[in-house]
Scaffold this active site. Structure first.
Site, PDB file in Angstrom:
ATOM      1  N   ASP A 248      -3.773   7.460   4.861  1.00 26.12           N
ATOM      2  CA  ASP A 248      -3.467   6.280   5.118  1.00 26.12           C
ATOM      3  C   ASP A 248      -4.089   5.668   6.284  1.00 26.12           C
ATOM      4  O   ASP A 248      -4.562   6.317   7.045  1.00 26.12           O
ATOM      5  CB  ASP A 248      -2.074   6.263   5.178  1.00 26.12           C
ATOM      6  CG  ASP A 248      -1.443   4.799   5.168  1.00 26.12           C
ATOM      7  OD1 ASP A 248      -2.067   3.833   4.755  1.00 26.12           O
ATOM      8  OD2 ASP A 248      -0.225   4.644   5.892  1.00 26.12           O
ATOM      9  N   GLU A 249      -4.204   4.239   6.387  1.00 31.37           N
ATOM     10  CA  GLU A 249      -4.802   3.602   7.411  1.00 31.37           C
ATOM     11  C   GLU A 249      -6.158   4.093   7.726  1.00 31.37           C
ATOM     12  O   GLU A 249      -6.561   4.144   9.017  1.00 31.37           O
ATOM     13  CB  GLU A 249      -3.725   3.525   8.698  1.00 31.37           C
ATOM     14  CG  GLU A 249      -2.374   3.101   8.455  1.00 31.37           C
ATOM     15  CD  GLU A 249      -2.231   1.548   8.555  1.00 31.37           C
ATOM     16  OE1 GLU A 249      -3.368   1.184   8.378  1.00 31.37           O
ATOM     17  OE2 GLU A 249      -1.091   1.108   8.624  1.00 31.37           O
TER      18      GLU A 249
ATOM     19  N   ARG B   8       1.864 -11.192  10.156  1.00 28.43           N
ATOM     20  CA  ARG B   8       3.015 -10.760  10.642  1.00 28.43           C
ATOM     21  C   ARG B   8       4.291 -11.674  10.261  1.00 28.43           C
ATOM     22  O   ARG B   8       5.407 -11.096  10.015  1.00 28.43           O
ATOM     23  CB  ARG B   8       3.178 -10.419  11.891  1.00 28.43           C
ATOM     24  CG  ARG B   8       2.457  -9.266  12.694  1.00 28.43           C
ATOM     25  CD  ARG B   8       2.083  -7.837  11.721  1.00 28.43           C
ATOM     26  NE  ARG B   8       0.978  -8.100  10.920  1.00 28.43           N
ATOM     27  CZ  ARG B   8       0.833  -7.452   9.891  1.00 28.43           C
ATOM     28  NH1 ARG B   8       1.633  -6.391   9.683  1.00 28.43           N
ATOM     29  NH2 ARG B   8      -0.142  -7.520   9.123  1.00 28.43           N
TER      30      ARG B   8
ATOM     31  N   GLN C 244      -7.885  -5.218   9.326  1.00 28.38           N
ATOM     32  CA  GLN C 244      -6.869  -4.909  10.266  1.00 28.38           C
ATOM     33  C   GLN C 244      -7.196  -3.557  11.163  1.00 28.38           C
ATOM     34  O   GLN C 244      -6.522  -3.021  11.760  1.00 28.38           O
ATOM     35  CB  GLN C 244      -5.556  -4.551   9.520  1.00 28.38           C
ATOM     36  CG  GLN C 244      -5.018  -5.630   8.649  1.00 28.38           C
ATOM     37  CD  GLN C 244      -3.667  -5.407   8.185  1.00 28.38           C
ATOM     38  OE1 GLN C 244      -2.654  -5.246   8.931  1.00 28.38           O
ATOM     39  NE2 GLN C 244      -3.567  -5.144   6.872  1.00 28.38           N
TER      40      GLN C 244
ATOM     41  N   LYS D 241       0.569  -1.318  -0.092  1.00 31.66           N
ATOM     42  CA  LYS D 241       0.094   0.218   0.065  1.00 31.66           C
ATOM     43  C   LYS D 241       0.805   1.340  -0.148  1.00 31.66           C
ATOM     44  O   LYS D 241       0.304   2.103  -0.675  1.00 31.66           O
ATOM     45  CB  LYS D 241      -1.105   0.031   1.147  1.00 31.66           C
ATOM     46  CG  LYS D 241      -0.457   0.148   2.702  1.00 31.66           C
ATOM     47  CD  LYS D 241      -1.321   0.195   3.605  1.00 31.66           C
ATOM     48  CE  LYS D 241      -0.696   0.234   5.001  1.00 31.66           C
ATOM     49  NZ  LYS D 241      -0.249   1.702   5.292  1.00 31.66           N
ATOM     50  N   THR D 242       1.926   1.491   0.706  1.00 30.92           N
ATOM     51  CA  THR D 242       2.890   2.494   0.650  1.00 30.92           C
ATOM     52  C   THR D 242       3.333   2.733  -0.670  1.00 30.92           C
ATOM     53  O   THR D 242       3.262   3.826  -1.034  1.00 30.92           O
ATOM     54  CB  THR D 242       3.961   2.318   1.630  1.00 30.92           C
ATOM     55  OG1 THR D 242       3.348   1.952   3.041  1.00 30.92           O
ATOM     56  CG2 THR D 242       4.857   3.654   1.859  1.00 30.92           C
TER      57      THR D 242
END
Length: 729
Positions: free
Chosen positions: A219-220, A600, A250, A30-31
């Site tokens: 973002d997020e 993770r 998430q 995503k970044t």
């Protein structure tokens, strides 16, 4: 540049006009999408970099995004740059320029949490309110939560007039806001709230910023709260060139105020929005991703998407059943030692657990084996406030002259003994040449009758427990009785927050630790145990460690990744946590947390659970987490047994069948205590208070509470998961 992107990423980057929702699964890049999108706007659409606003949650994320953009756009010092900020720094930038409209001078001060609490203490002192009963940190959090929910002090006050305690907090809140304004100061909650109020009340100011930032990216987005949502809506309402990136799978911070409906309802807010799903994971093996996708698919409050990867299948997820948490910690340590190579680092290994209290077993095991470790995002077990309080209580029992310990807990939990009373006790102690402890039972003229009785009650508590200690009663029983009779357990239960229950679990773990020490020592003594703790807490070599195993809660693991991940404590009541098991929304957030934990891991994931656990020293049988049931068996290996949620039967391997006679006996005792259903009018026996009658029953499962009347006056509430009551009739 587009050649570096997959099909979905390219679509998200190329669509620069109008609203866009990018649903970015774990490890889906995503970044990269956000930064490439910014670069495309500048390079191909001739947008000036500083007319692009990108907002994220942490300074670390903002800096990473800034550095990537500088590289992609080949920005040199002095060049125009995209405006990349956290929510708070964005609003600080705006208020420095526009604050006069909301009563602020441009040189206003931003109070951090310490300064907030200092001002609240001033107000409490002026109002003659006890800082133990009205804890400044709790009030500060309450004020921040109100602002996150878009409530001013006046609106908060109008909503909290029914209850005297809440009304007092509201009055302090109102005075706190007035004092800040007088001092030309704001707190962190004000930064966003005042910016939204500014935009709402001054449309021309809002329009100026709408015209300036033509393209907005967030973002997020799944972590935004109510006030952040309103800020974004206001800024984007003119051009609607809004791109939000996030993953509803998430969303794990509802307890902080994050509202998952912000991302779920984006298409309702913007019916014309393009929705792009980034479903290809670049981080983990196919086995890990398929397991995570299978778990999260059981949620219904989500957008439909399936994480996938082209990475190799990798090894299966090993599931190991241990007898108890101590064996689990030892087992995981041995696995880490086996995987650790001379050329690799301990920092490639991370142990995840659901609650802070679980760290105790790993800390003890790693210390004994001289394996370096660090707690990420928290304190070591014996450094936690409530644990230090309990240690102070126990220290007084073995050494009544320990005035330092007595001063620490004299009003902890709050029992109405203020600073003035403490000063008078100290003065009387010096005047009479006696210890502070002896002063508790003395008649001191300057101390009011009601307060004197509270001091006497505390003295009586210590006398009773000292008597138990002299009779060589087990230290774990004394610690349990302390938690009960001091009011600490009741205080934390009544606070009814996630933090409070986490602290209660830490007290539970302390009693467990004492019980285990007693079972494994030839001549156990409270004096020796407290001495050992002093040695542990005086050793703080972690600051100098260059390499170490990482211990953390799953919440703290979000945004990180590791080569080796060990997910511990996968039992019902632990993960999912029993506090979340009563509601569909609670279980679904726990499942999202499990999804975060699994994703993770890059190459190697191990999951473990215990057959038995302890609660305040009592051994209980556990069943595996329902989330384990949701992982297809083809992704798992190892011997373990499943719960009533699935069909697998108990393993008959030597490890799974190895149960000590003591554990079986304790399990039998516990099941006798909890046999039957708790009902109003039923007689029960409590370990400390004796026989009583149930007055009320509420909740269910591990969250069931009862109110019990003992004798004619004493009424107590108990959370049954922590305080088993023996049914008499």
């Amino acid at each position: 540049m587009d050649a570096d992107l997959n099909e979905e990423q390219a679509l998200a980057v190329q669509t620069v006009e109008g609203p866009v929702l990018i649903l970015a699964g774990a490890g889906s890049g995503k970044t990269r999408v956000i930064t490439y999108r910014i670069a495309k706007l500048v390079k191909e659409h001739s947008v000036f970099p500083n007319r692009i606003l990108a907002v994220t949650f942490t300074n670390k994320a903002a800096q990473e995004m800034r550095e990537r953009c500088q590289s992609l756009l080949e920005i040199k010092k002095g060049d125009s740059e995209p405006f990349i900020r956290t929510f708070h720094s964005l609003c600080l930038y705006i208020l420095r320029r526009e604050g006069k409209s909301v009563g602020l001078g441009s040189n206003f001060t931003v109070y951090d949490s310490d300064m907030q609490e200092s001002l609240i203490k001033e107000i409490l002192k002026k109002r003659d309110l006890d800082t133990k009963e009205f804890k400044p940190s709790h009030l500060s959090n309450a004020f921040s939560h109100a602002k996150d929910a878009f409530l001013t002090a006046e609106e908060y006050s109008r909503k909290n007039q029914d209850d005297g305690y809440a009304r007092t907090i509201s009055d302090v809140f109102l005075e706190y806001e007035k004092e800040k304004l007088k001092r030309n100061a704001v707190d962190f909650g004000d930064l966003i709230l005042l910016t939204v109020i500014l935009f709402r009340d001054y449309p021309m100011v809002l329009e100026r910023y709408q015209n300036y930032w033509q393209y907005i990216m967030v973002d997020e987005y799944q972590d935004t709260n109510k006030i952040q949502y309103h800020l974004v809506q206001l800024l984007a309402s003119k051009t609607k060139n809004l791109c939000v990136v996030g993953d509803d799978d998430q969303s794990i911070y509802s307890w902080r105020g994050a509202d998952i409906t912000n991302i779920l309802n984006f298409s309702k807010d913007y019916p014309e929005a393009l929705v792009v799903k980034l479903e290809e994971n670049y981080r983990s093996t196919k086995t890990i991703i398929n397991a995570a996708a299978s778990v999260i698919a059981n949620n219904t409050i989500r957008t439909k998407k399936t994480l996938r990867t082209n990475n190799p299948a990798g090894e299966k997820i090993k599931v190991t059943l241990y007898q108890n948490e101590t064996e689990e910690a030892n087992g995981i340590l041995q696995k880490i030692k086996r995987y650790k190579k001379p050329t690799s680092r301990y920092a490639e290994h991370a142990i995840f657990y659901r609650t802070n209290s679980q760290s105790r077993y790993f800390e003890e095991t790693f210390r004994k084996n001289a394996i370096p470790y660090k707690i990420f995002g928290g304190f070591r077990f014996f450094d936690r406030k409530e644990v230090k309080d309990l240690i102070a209580y126990l220290s007084i029992i073995i050494n009544p002259l320990d005035s330092t310990s007595l001063l620490r807990i004299i009003n902890s939990p709050p029992r109405g003994i203020g600073e003035t009373t403490v000063e008078r006790l100290i003065s009387y102690s010096v005047q009479e040449g006696i210890s502070l402890y002896e002063c508790l039972s003395k008649k001191i003229p300057e101390i009011k009758k009601g307060t004197a009785q509270k001091l006497k009650d505390l003295s009586t508590l210590f006398e009773d427990l000292m008597s138990d200690h002299e009779k060589q009663e087990p230290a774990s029983d004394i610690a349990y009785e302390l938690i009960e009779r001091s009011g600490y357990r009741e205080y934390l239960e009544n606070e009814d927050t996630e933090e409070a229950f986490s602290r209660l679990e830490n007290l539970n773990e302390f009693v467990n630790a004492l019980k285990e020490y007693e079972e494994n020592s030839e001549n156990p003594s409270l004096e020796e145990y407290l001495g050992n703790i002093s040695l542990i807490t005086s050793e703080d070599n972690t600051k100098d460690l260059a390499d170490y195993v990482i211990l953390m809660t799953v919440h703290n693991a979000k945004g990180l990744e590791f080569k080796h991940v060990y997910l511990a404590g996968m039992e019902e009541g632990t993960f999912p946590h029993f506090l979340a098991s009563d509601t569909k929304e609670g279980v679904e957030e726990e499942r999202r947390l499990c999804y975060v934990a699994i994703t993770r891991a890059r190459e190697h994931l191990e999951i473990s659970l215990s057959r038995y656990t302890r609660k305040f020293g009592e051994v209980e049988a556990r069943i595996p987490s329902r989330f384990l049931e949701e992982i297809p068996s083809e992704h798992l290996s190892g011997d373990w047994f499943e719960s009533s949620y699935g069909v697998r039967k108990p393993s008959h391997s030597p490890q799974a069948s190895r149960t000590s006679q003591k554990e079986e006996k304790n399990e039998s005792i516990h099941s006798q205590k909890n046999s039957g259903t708790y009902k109003v009018g039923m007689k029960v026996r409590h370990k400390v208070y004796g026989e009583g009658k149930i007055k009320s029953v509420s909740g269910s499962g591990d969250n069931q509470k009862v109110e019990v009347v003992f004798g004619s006056h004493v009424e107590k509430k108990f959370l049954l998961a922590y305080t088993p009551l023996e049914i008499i009739l």
